[in-house]
Motif scaffolding. Sequence first.
Motif, PDB file in Angstrom:
ATOM      1  N   VAL A  82       0.860  -1.183   0.000  1.00 56.89           N
ATOM      2  CA  VAL A  82       0.000   0.000   0.000  1.00 56.89           C
ATOM      3  C   VAL A  82       0.893   1.228   0.000  1.00 56.89           C
ATOM      4  N   GLU A  83       0.539   2.191  -0.855  1.00 54.43           N
ATOM      5  CA  GLU A  83       1.332   3.417  -0.926  1.00 54.43           C
ATOM      6  C   GLU A  83       0.596   4.623  -0.352  1.00 54.43           C
ATOM      7  N   GLY A  84      -0.736   4.588  -0.421  1.00 55.64           N
ATOM      8  CA  GLY A  84      -1.454   5.751   0.073  1.00 55.64           C
ATOM      9  C   GLY A  84      -2.954   5.558   0.046  1.00 55.64           C
ATOM     10  N   LEU A  85      -3.673   6.689   0.165  1.00 56.23           N
ATOM     11  CA  LEU A  85      -5.131   6.698   0.270  1.00 56.23           C
ATOM     12  C   LEU A  85      -5.680   7.787  -0.640  1.00 56.23           C
ATOM     13  N   ARG A  86      -6.792   7.477  -1.312  1.00 57.86           N
ATOM     14  CA  ARG A  86      -7.498   8.469  -2.126  1.00 57.86           C
ATOM     15  C   ARG A  86      -8.934   8.562  -1.630  1.00 57.86           C
ATOM     16  N   GLY A  87      -9.470   9.774  -1.637  1.00 58.92           N
ATOM     17  CA  GLY A  87     -10.860   9.966  -1.251  1.00 58.92           C
ATOM     18  C   GLY A  87     -11.376  11.285  -1.760  1.00 58.92           C
ATOM     19  N   HIS A  88     -12.673  11.504  -1.599  1.00 61.16           N
ATOM     20  CA  HIS A  88     -13.305  12.752  -1.994  1.00 61.16           C
ATOM     21  C   HIS A  88     -13.841  13.444  -0.747  1.00 61.16           C
ATOM     22  N   PHE A  89     -13.642  14.767  -0.704  1.00 58.26           N
ATOM     23  CA  PHE A  89     -13.929  15.512   0.514  1.00 58.26           C
ATOM     24  C   PHE A  89     -14.541  16.874   0.189  1.00 58.26           C
ATOM     25  N   LYS A  90     -15.412  17.337   1.090  1.00 52.88           N
ATOM     26  CA  LYS A  90     -15.834  18.731   1.200  1.00 52.88           C
ATOM     27  C   LYS A  90     -15.554  19.151   2.633  1.00 52.88           C
ATOM     28  N   TRP A  91     -15.302  20.439   2.868  1.00 58.32           N
ATOM     29  CA  TRP A  91     -15.040  20.836   4.246  1.00 58.32           C
ATOM     30  C   TRP A  91     -15.228  22.332   4.454  1.00 58.32           C
ATOM     31  N   ASP A  92     -15.455  22.671   5.697  1.00 60.78           N
ATOM     32  CA  ASP A  92     -15.465  24.061   6.155  1.00 60.78           C
ATOM     33  C   ASP A  92     -14.881  24.036   7.562  1.00 60.78           C
ATOM     34  N   VAL A  93     -13.591  24.303   7.648  1.00 60.07           N
ATOM     35  CA  VAL A  93     -12.859  24.195   8.910  1.00 60.07           C
ATOM     36  C   VAL A  93     -12.646  25.592   9.479  1.00 60.07           C
ATOM     37  N   GLN A  94     -13.003  25.765  10.739  1.00 57.42           N
ATOM     38  CA  GLN A  94     -12.942  27.076  11.374  1.00 57.42           C
ATOM     39  C   GLN A  94     -11.491  27.515  11.608  1.00 57.42           C
ATOM     40  N   PRO A  95     -11.248  28.832  11.647  1.00 58.49           N
ATOM     41  CA  PRO A  95      -9.887  29.330  11.907  1.00 58.49           C
ATOM     42  C   PRO A  95      -9.313  28.749  13.196  1.00 58.49           C
ATOM     43  N   GLY A  96      -8.047  28.362  13.135  1.00 58.30           N
ATOM     44  CA  GLY A  96      -7.385  27.765  14.292  1.00 58.30           C
ATOM     45  C   GLY A  96      -7.582  26.276  14.417  1.00 58.30           C
ATOM     46  N   ASP A  97      -8.295  25.671  13.464  1.00 57.70           N
ATOM     47  CA  ASP A  97      -8.585  24.240  13.509  1.00 57.70           C
ATOM     48  C   ASP A  97      -8.138  23.607  12.198  1.00 57.70           C
TER      49      ASP A  97
END
Length: 463
Positions: free
Chosen positions: A106-121
Amino acid sequence: MKTLYYTLTLALFFSSQMGAQNITNGGFENWEVAEEFDSPVDWSNTDLEAGFFTSAISLSSDAVDGQNSVRLETIDETDDGIFGFVLAGEFGDDGPEGGFPFTGEVEGLRGHFKWDVQPGDSANIIMVAFNGGEMVEMAVEKLVGSEDMWTEIDMTFQSGAVEVDEVLVAVASSNALEDEYVEGSWVMVDDLTMMNGDTEIGGVPNGSFEEWEQFSYEEPVDWNTTAFIGISLVEQVSDAHSGDHAVMLENMYLEEYDEYAEAYLINGEFTEDGPVGGQDYTLRPEVINGYFKYNPQGTDTGFVHVQFWNESNLIGMAVVELFETSEYTMFSEEIMFFGNETPTHFTLVATPGNETGSVLYLDDLEFGGVTGLEEPQELEGIVMKVRPNPTRGDLTLYVSADLKITEILMYNAYGRVAFRQTGERFLGKGEPISLNLWGIDSGVYQLVLMTEQGIVTETVVKQ
């Protein structure tokens, strides 16, 4: 207060004479599904670890592959932190401990993402490779800022392809590795697959989050109970005193959570300060009646506790201490009111005690009246002062008039007697009485001074 236990014949007589006032669904005939929530198959997650529904993880129909994806959100940024996560593998106190079986490179991981991460996180994507029980490689991707379109992300091990026999995959809505949580951070995840070079080799169990299982439990209508995901400590039973159903409460050791859990039944809600809310009620009954069976473990004691409130002021209560009995037995407990105020509502709590394995059956709870019982009255114009308040252990009380004391009681927020001092004595105006409270837990207590003339009460905070 003395609990009166009657034979079945005497109980039937009283039930016909009392003109009982209704406790809603006090016969526990009506039940409903209290909560339903979904959990992705093959993934540990926030709700399964917590044992209850948190809203930090949810099923979404906004998907890249198939019909479903998973949405993770941080809903609490306190020291304990409630953040959304999914985990295929095992994390211990010291970090990753194991993963799901997979043999090969195994070399790595692939996936699909959406996000909204707050400042400082930062949201975390984590992949760990194991071989022979040892961690051989770890990769972490941190998501910051916001992305409202599905975005493909590839992450790889620094050393390239590694030979594995187990792999751990995890996604968290906050920076769980560094215990940093900012409320409102969220990430959506779909279509996870392991990679070897540019080749998708699959292997992640339920990596597209298409398979979910639903958890639910039942509660008696108008009551709240203790429940964990997939486990209810309070259940409907057909072994009833009358009608088709009664309620059973059982304290358990929950092996999957490594936790001892106490069963509670309440017609309101539990908060950090104790029970609140309950049933709207504007009468002043003289007794609370009911039927019970009780199988305690060790020296355990079961309780039924009712508190009457005028808005936020406690104006009356009754505490029923239950003993071991294998047959339904009636209790009838006098309700003590502290004055002449009319209730706005009452809170009722029942518990089989605190020992694992203690089991309590309850049925036919109701209020009623018993003629000839004198109601203790709160003494008007008499003030009790307590110092210091809050206290760490030593408490001194004074009253503003001469009184003949018969008993001193302290009730905790759940209605249990936490302190009792008995014996008649004369207490002069301004004369101090010292109480040793070092042996009771921190919390808010109701101090009740029982006298021949009536009752004097005060709230005490134990630090």
